[in-house]
Write a protein that holds these residues in place. Structure first.
Motif, short mmCIF file in Angstrom:
data_model
loop_
_atom_site.label_atom_id
_atom_site.label_comp_id
_atom_site.label_asym_id
_atom_site.label_seq_id
_atom_site.Cartn_x
_atom_site.Cartn_y
_atom_site.Cartn_z
N ALA A 18 21.14 53.38 -41.00
CA ALA A 18 21.24 52.05 -40.38
C ALA A 18 20.63 50.99 -41.28
O ALA A 18 21.17 49.89 -41.42
CB ALA A 18 20.55 52.06 -39.01
N TYR A 19 19.51 51.32 -41.91
CA TYR A 19 18.88 50.38 -42.83
C TYR A 19 19.80 50.11 -44.02
O TYR A 19 19.96 48.96 -44.44
CB TYR A 19 17.53 50.90 -43.31
CG TYR A 19 16.87 49.97 -44.29
CD1 TYR A 19 16.18 48.84 -43.86
CD2 TYR A 19 16.96 50.19 -45.66
CE1 TYR A 19 15.60 47.96 -44.75
CE2 TYR A 19 16.38 49.32 -46.56
CZ TYR A 19 15.70 48.21 -46.11
OH TYR A 19 15.14 47.34 -47.00
N TYR A 20 20.40 51.16 -44.56
CA TYR A 20 21.28 51.00 -45.72
C TYR A 20 22.49 50.14 -45.36
O TYR A 20 22.92 49.32 -46.16
CB TYR A 20 21.73 52.35 -46.25
CG TYR A 20 22.61 52.24 -47.46
CD1 TYR A 20 22.07 51.96 -48.71
CD2 TYR A 20 24.00 52.37 -47.36
CE1 TYR A 20 22.89 51.83 -49.83
CE2 TYR A 20 24.81 52.25 -48.46
CZ TYR A 20 24.25 51.97 -49.69
OH TYR A 20 25.05 51.84 -50.79
N GLU A 21 23.04 50.34 -44.17
CA GLU A 21 24.17 49.52 -43.73
C GLU A 21 23.79 48.05 -43.65
O GLU A 21 24.56 47.16 -43.97
CB GLU A 21 24.70 50.00 -42.39
CG GLU A 21 25.37 51.34 -42.42
CD GLU A 21 26.66 51.32 -43.23
OE1 GLU A 21 27.41 50.34 -43.13
OE2 GLU A 21 26.90 52.29 -43.97
N LYS A 22 22.56 47.79 -43.21
CA LYS A 22 22.07 46.42 -43.05
C LYS A 22 21.70 45.81 -44.39
O LYS A 22 21.93 44.63 -44.63
CB LYS A 22 20.85 46.44 -42.13
CG LYS A 22 20.29 45.09 -41.80
CD LYS A 22 19.11 45.23 -40.85
CE LYS A 22 18.03 44.26 -41.24
NZ LYS A 22 16.76 44.51 -40.66
N GLU A 23 21.11 46.60 -45.27
CA GLU A 23 20.60 46.13 -46.56
C GLU A 23 21.12 46.99 -47.70
O GLU A 23 20.35 47.68 -48.37
CB GLU A 23 19.07 46.18 -46.56
CG GLU A 23 18.39 45.36 -45.51
CD GLU A 23 18.38 43.88 -45.80
OE1 GLU A 23 18.65 43.50 -46.96
OE2 GLU A 23 18.12 43.11 -44.89
N PRO A 24 22.42 47.01 -47.99
CA PRO A 24 22.95 47.92 -49.00
C PRO A 24 22.46 47.67 -50.42
O PRO A 24 22.52 48.54 -51.26
CB PRO A 24 24.46 47.73 -48.90
CG PRO A 24 24.63 46.38 -48.31
CD PRO A 24 23.44 46.18 -47.40
#
Length: 93
Positions: free
Chosen positions: A84-90
């Protein structure tokens, strides 16, 4: 040498050419981790939950079944959170 490119979210291996002193980057994909990496993490967490340590003296050790079940749950929760973090802050910012 390992260089981190925070803008692309990738680690870059920089090889220094002794003759030209220029870097030739190669990229490594860090996310998502491979299935074998996820299995290795579950195995390591399971081992940690069953091995005597300073924490086990206070909280106790888990059986193999309990440790495996808890390790899988921990890995799944952290994978979901990191995804979820990666999706938000790729780009890693």
């Amino acid at each position: 040498m390992l260089c981190i490119d925070v803008h692309s979210g990738l680690a870059i291996i920089c090889e220094l050419d002794e003759l030209s002193s220029q870097s030739r980057p190669q990229t490594i994909k860090l996310w998502p981790p491979s299935p074998s990496t996820r299995i290795m993490l579950v195995d390591r967490i399971t081992k940690n939950l069953m091995t005597p340590s300073i924490f086990s003296t206070k909280y106790g050790l888990l059986s193999a079944d309990e440790a495996d079940q808890d390790a899988r749950q921990i890995e799944e929760m952290t994978f979901a959170f990191a995804g979820a973090y990666y999706e938000k802050e790729p780009d890693g910012d």
